[in-house]
Each structure stands twice: as C-alpha cells, then as structure tokens.
Design an enzyme around this catalytic site. Structure first.
Site, PDB file in Angstrom:
ATOM      1  N   GLU A  49      62.230  34.312  32.463  1.00 33.28           N
ATOM      2  CA  GLU A  49      60.846  33.743  32.305  1.00 33.28           C
ATOM      3  C   GLU A  49      60.208  33.944  33.780  1.00 33.28           C
ATOM      4  O   GLU A  49      61.079  33.550  34.793  1.00 33.28           O
ATOM      5  CB  GLU A  49      60.922  32.773  31.704  1.00 33.28           C
ATOM      6  CG  GLU A  49      59.235  32.441  31.825  1.00 33.28           C
ATOM      7  CD  GLU A  49      59.246  30.800  31.532  1.00 33.28           C
ATOM      8  OE1 GLU A  49      59.388  29.866  32.686  1.00 33.28           O
ATOM      9  OE2 GLU A  49      58.878  29.888  30.824  1.00 33.28           O
ATOM     10  N   ASP A  60      52.883  24.144  38.658  1.00 28.83           N
ATOM     11  CA  ASP A  60      54.049  24.237  40.157  1.00 28.83           C
ATOM     12  C   ASP A  60      54.058  23.329  40.523  1.00 28.83           C
ATOM     13  O   ASP A  60      52.737  22.570  41.318  1.00 28.83           O
ATOM     14  CB  ASP A  60      53.789  25.372  39.835  1.00 28.83           C
ATOM     15  CG  ASP A  60      54.330  26.944  38.998  1.00 28.83           C
ATOM     16  OD1 ASP A  60      55.123  26.169  38.298  1.00 28.83           O
ATOM     17  OD2 ASP A  60      53.185  27.066  39.092  1.00 28.83           O
ATOM     18  N   TYR A 175      58.231  26.244  24.014  1.00 30.13           N
ATOM     19  CA  TYR A 175      58.343  25.458  25.287  1.00 30.13           C
ATOM     20  C   TYR A 175      58.136  24.275  25.004  1.00 30.13           C
ATOM     21  O   TYR A 175      57.210  23.273  25.193  1.00 30.13           O
ATOM     22  CB  TYR A 175      57.620  26.168  25.278  1.00 30.13           C
ATOM     23  CG  TYR A 175      57.987  26.015  27.805  1.00 30.13           C
ATOM     24  CD1 TYR A 175      58.312  24.945  28.246  1.00 30.13           C
ATOM     25  CD2 TYR A 175      57.858  26.691  28.858  1.00 30.13           C
ATOM     26  CE1 TYR A 175      58.295  24.575  29.236  1.00 30.13           C
ATOM     27  CE2 TYR A 175      58.315  26.916  30.159  1.00 30.13           C
ATOM     28  CZ  TYR A 175      58.883  26.070  30.262  1.00 30.13           C
ATOM     29  OH  TYR A 175      58.994  25.377  31.596  1.00 30.13           O
TER      30      TYR A 175
END
Length: 266
Positions: A49, A60, A175
């Site tokens: 990934e 993030d 995911y």
C-alpha cells in the site's frame, strides 16, 4: 483472477493472512524509496500500500505527515511517483500494488488521466481517503473502466447502510479501521464485533483487511484469529524509515526484520 485474488488464495492455502506494509512513495527520496520498497517485498510483504505525497494529508497522523513532507522537500511529484511505480511493477510483476491518496491529487491530474496512468504502471487498487462514501460512485466507475479495483474504508461501529455500501463497492479488499481517528502506531487497533464480521460475509464483501493501529506481531495474529484476511501496518513502518535517515544500511536491516516478524505472525 486479479492479483489480490491470487494473493488471498495463496495465503489461504498457506494458512496465513496477508501482511501489507504502507510507505510513502519518494520518501525520503526517489532512489531510497525504491530500495525501501524492494526491502519490503523481499522481507515477506504480500502486497504493497503506497502513498503519493500530499501537502494536507487529513487522515494521517504525524509520522506519515512527516514522510509526505520529506518527500515533497526532495522534489517528489505525482509524475515521479508514477515513474517509481512503473519500476516497482517491472521488478515484481505479481505483487498487488494499492495506492492510498487524497482527492486533490486525482482532480489535479484529471480523473480519467489519473486512472489511465494507474493502469499503465500496473496499479491494482486505489483508495481515496477523503472522498465520502456517498460520493464514490463516479470515481469507482472510472476505476472500473481502467481495470482498477476501488477500495473503501469501513469505519468502526458502521451503520447497516454503510456496511452494505462498503461491501458492495470495495473490490480489491475491504479496509476495516481498527479504530477511529488518524493513522498512528501509538493507539492499538480494536477488533470489530463478531456481528460486523458476519455481516461482511453475509454481504459477500471483498476480503476484510485491518488497518490503523497495527504495529506489533501479536496484533497481526489477533487479526487472523478474528477472521481478517490481511493486516496493514503504516506508521510503524514509516517510523523505522524516519529513525534511520542517517544510516540507510541500518534502516533497511531494521525494516527487513520488522516485516519478517510481522509476516511470521500471520
């Protein structure tokens, strides 16, 4: 059969799950980034990934934010990232390659052009972190035209509608977030309920892969025992890069050891 299908089939035969590390492309620079990716694959990564550096990575935490800053400071651009992706695909024809990035990078390049380039360099899946699930249909349709599998995120404690939509639209894998918030290794993942795992099966979702908060081998083992088909680790991997910037040989050695230990836990 797609590369993801082949990978999950192989893992099933080996009685393992997939271990998927995340790193930022061109971090800290293009040449070192290629060495890092080669190290990950050769140490046992089942898939990759990869991020494209962006100035405002809202999903993030600080470790991956700093990776993007390092790459941008060393002249990383989407074009250079695609060049790097082409080199990785040439070296490793069979490994699944997924991108995790932000919508501005797609819009800036042009949505059709972006997915065409992904296909050209051998990308298998694309996850756009900041596009709400209700707005993904257009991106998914362009991805499908270019044989790119869209991947979507299942948040903790999803509603029935969200779970059904993610199950129907996520193709390469599903995911599943181990926790809310941004990326980071400081807060451990928590397993979703057995009901959620069963609903994913009932909706025939793509293989469930756990991400966010996976930093130790025992967490990978726990993910397997809970029914996941894979585990993603990002911040823990990127932190090794950050701490080894002054000694590349040591950094690559530590990365190899970490990936090996995480894969062994599968």
């Amino acid at each position: 059969m797609s590369r993801y299908q082949s990978m999950f089939e192989r893992c099933k035969k080996e009685n393992t799950i997939a271990f998927i590390p995340f790193v930022m492309l061109c971090d800290p620079d293009l040449e070192t980034s290629l060495e890092i990716i080669k190290c990950l694959v050769e140490a046992g990564a089942d898939a990759l990934e990869l991020g494209i550096p962006f100035s405002d990575p809202v999903a993030d935490g600080p470790v991956i934010q700093q990776a993007a800053i390092r790459a941008l400071e060393n002249k990383a651009t989407p074009s250079r990232c695609f060049e790097l992706l082409a080199k990785v695909r040439l070296l490793y024809p069979e490994i699944p390659i997924g991108l995790l990035l932000y919508s501005n990078l797609v819009y800036r390049r042009g949505i059709d052009t972006f997915y065409e380039e992904c296909k050209k360099v051998g990308v298998d899946s694309v996850l756009i972190a900041d596009v709400p699930l209700r707005e993904t249909n257009f991106f998914d349709s362009v991805a499908a035209k270019n044989d790119i599998e869209p991947v979507h995120i299942l948040p903790p404690l999803p509603s029935e509608q969200t779970l059904m939509k993610v199950s129907q639209s996520s193709k390469g894998y599903t995911y599943v977030l181990g926790r809310a918030g941004v990326t980071g290794a400081d807060v451990a993942a928590k397993m979703p309920s057995e009901e959620t795992m069963q609903q994913l099966k009932d909706y025939n979702a793509a293989p469930a892969v756990m991400g966010f908060g996976i930093s130790k081998p025992e967490q990978v083992t726990a993910a397997k025992q809970h029914g996941f088909k894979g585990a993603i680790s990002g911040s823990a991997v990127v932190r090794i890069i950050e701490q080894g910037l002054d000694d590349k040989r040591k950094m690559l050695s530590e990365l190899s050891g970490f990936i090996g230990a995480m894969k062994a836990a599968t």
